[in-house]
Design a protein around this motif. Structure first.
Motif, mmCIF file in Angstrom:
data_model
loop_
_atom_site.group_PDB
_atom_site.id
_atom_site.type_symbol
_atom_site.label_atom_id
_atom_site.label_comp_id
_atom_site.label_asym_id
_atom_site.label_seq_id
_atom_site.Cartn_x
_atom_site.Cartn_y
_atom_site.Cartn_z
ATOM 1 N N ILE A 77 0.836 -1.213 0.000
ATOM 2 C CA ILE A 77 0.000 0.000 0.000
ATOM 3 C C ILE A 77 0.872 1.264 0.000
ATOM 4 C CG2 ILE A 77 -2.021 -1.066 1.064
ATOM 5 C CD1 ILE A 77 -1.038 0.257 3.743
ATOM 6 N N THR A 78 2.152 1.104 -0.327
ATOM 7 C CA THR A 78 3.093 2.222 -0.408
ATOM 8 C C THR A 78 2.518 3.323 -1.303
ATOM 9 O OG1 THR A 78 4.866 0.595 -0.282
ATOM 10 C CG2 THR A 78 5.480 2.816 -1.002
ATOM 11 N N PRO A 79 2.511 4.580 -0.829
ATOM 12 C CA PRO A 79 2.021 5.664 -1.697
ATOM 13 C C PRO A 79 2.873 5.781 -2.967
ATOM 14 C CG PRO A 79 2.292 6.437 0.567
ATOM 15 C CD PRO A 79 2.911 5.075 0.489
ATOM 16 N N VAL A 80 2.203 6.016 -4.100
ATOM 17 C CA VAL A 80 2.887 6.176 -5.386
ATOM 18 C C VAL A 80 2.432 7.494 -6.019
ATOM 19 C CG1 VAL A 80 3.291 5.223 -7.689
ATOM 20 C CG2 VAL A 80 2.924 3.663 -5.759
ATOM 21 N N ILE A 81 3.402 8.392 -6.247
ATOM 22 C CA ILE A 81 3.107 9.635 -6.964
ATOM 23 C C ILE A 81 3.657 9.478 -8.378
ATOM 24 C CG2 ILE A 81 3.494 12.126 -7.132
ATOM 25 C CD1 ILE A 81 3.833 12.217 -4.104
ATOM 26 N N VAL A 82 2.796 9.726 -9.358
ATOM 27 C CA VAL A 82 3.153 9.552 -10.766
ATOM 28 C C VAL A 82 3.367 10.912 -11.420
ATOM 29 C CG1 VAL A 82 2.354 8.601 -12.960
ATOM 30 C CG2 VAL A 82 1.727 7.479 -10.841
ATOM 31 N N PHE A 83 4.412 10.987 -12.257
ATOM 32 C CA PHE A 83 4.681 12.188 -13.053
ATOM 33 C C PHE A 83 4.391 11.863 -14.507
ATOM 34 C CE2 PHE A 83 8.617 12.242 -10.177
ATOM 35 C CZ PHE A 83 7.949 12.855 -9.137
ATOM 36 N N MET A 104 1.230 14.299 -10.682
ATOM 37 C CA MET A 104 1.728 15.649 -10.938
ATOM 38 C C MET A 104 2.123 15.758 -12.402
ATOM 39 S SD MET A 104 3.938 16.458 -7.504
ATOM 40 C CE MET A 104 4.024 18.210 -7.816
ATOM 41 N N ALA A 105 1.619 16.804 -13.072
ATOM 42 C CA ALA A 105 1.968 17.028 -14.478
ATOM 43 C C ALA A 105 3.328 17.710 -14.553
ATOM 44 C CB ALA A 105 0.903 17.886 -15.152
ATOM 45 N N LYS A 106 4.150 17.266 -15.498
ATOM 46 C CA LYS A 106 5.447 17.907 -15.740
ATOM 47 C C LYS A 106 5.238 19.114 -16.645
ATOM 48 C CE LYS A 106 8.709 14.074 -15.555
ATOM 49 N NZ LYS A 106 9.605 13.292 -16.404
ATOM 50 N N LEU A 113 5.994 19.182 -4.621
ATOM 51 C CA LEU A 113 6.233 17.746 -4.440
ATOM 52 C C LEU A 113 6.590 17.447 -2.983
ATOM 53 C CD1 LEU A 113 6.566 14.850 -5.510
ATOM 54 C CD2 LEU A 113 8.932 15.445 -6.076
ATOM 55 N N VAL A 114 7.463 18.254 -2.389
ATOM 56 C CA VAL A 114 7.849 18.050 -0.981
ATOM 57 C C VAL A 114 6.623 18.124 -0.074
ATOM 58 C CG1 VAL A 114 9.161 19.031 0.958
ATOM 59 C CG2 VAL A 114 10.244 18.811 -1.283
ATOM 60 N N ILE A 115 5.741 19.085 -0.331
ATOM 61 C CA ILE A 115 4.513 19.223 0.474
ATOM 62 C C ILE A 115 3.625 17.989 0.317
ATOM 63 C CG2 ILE A 115 2.335 20.512 0.660
ATOM 64 C CD1 ILE A 115 4.067 23.047 0.010
ATOM 65 N N ARG A 116 3.473 17.502 -0.907
ATOM 66 C CA ARG A 116 2.651 16.309 -1.143
ATOM 67 C C ARG A 116 3.248 15.083 -0.448
ATOM 68 N NH1 ARG A 116 -0.539 16.366 -6.634
ATOM 69 N NH2 ARG A 116 -0.709 18.581 -7.018
ATOM 70 N N ILE A 117 4.570 14.951 -0.479
ATOM 71 C CA ILE A 117 5.235 13.822 0.179
ATOM 72 C C ILE A 117 5.013 13.902 1.695
ATOM 73 C CG2 ILE A 117 7.500 12.849 0.782
ATOM 74 C CD1 ILE A 117 8.353 13.595 -2.138
#
Length: 122
Positions: A77-83, A104-106, A113-117
């Motif tokens: 269930i590790t969080p995954v952020i996709v770019f 997150m769109a490039k 990103l730091v805030i989301r993490i």
């Protein structure tokens, strides 16, 4: 932060990887960089990072395949952020359907990103 939190970054753009490494390590995280999807999966299996950051378009194994492997084969269930680059709505929807936590769109702001993490690791 007493103990640094382990983050995996699967990104084939070395300039972006170095920028994010600098930003995330400054924020107190331990960043592991994988330059392709195959390497990312090996690192995930061995080191069990607390969060996974991945580009959709990766050599050998795509970001979507990484998400699928993490959710279905490893049952994590590790969080995954996709770019992903803008204009790839279908890939973004596929990423969420496979179990991505965030997108997150490039180009994106490293500060955002730091805030989301931080939010995901609370």
């Amino acid at each position: 932060m007493s103990e640094s939190r382990k983050i995996l970054l699967a990104e084939d753009n070395s300039i972006l990887s170095l920028l994010l490494k600098f930003k995330l390590e400054k924020a107190g995280y331990d960043l592991i960089i994988a330059e392709n999807g195959k390497e990312a999966i090996e690192i995930i299996e061995k080191q069990k990072p607390e969060i996974i950051l991945t580009d959709v378009m990766m050599p050998f194994v795509s970001g979507l395949e990484i998400i699928s492997h993490v959710r279905n084969k490893l049952d994590l269930i590790t969080p995954v952020i996709v770019f992903s680059s803008a204009g790839q709505e279908e890939m973004v929807l596929n990423a969420f359907n496979l179990g991505a936590t965030d997108f997150m769109a490039k180009p994106f702001s490293p500060n955002e990103l730091v805030i989301r993490i931080k939010r995901l690791l609370q």
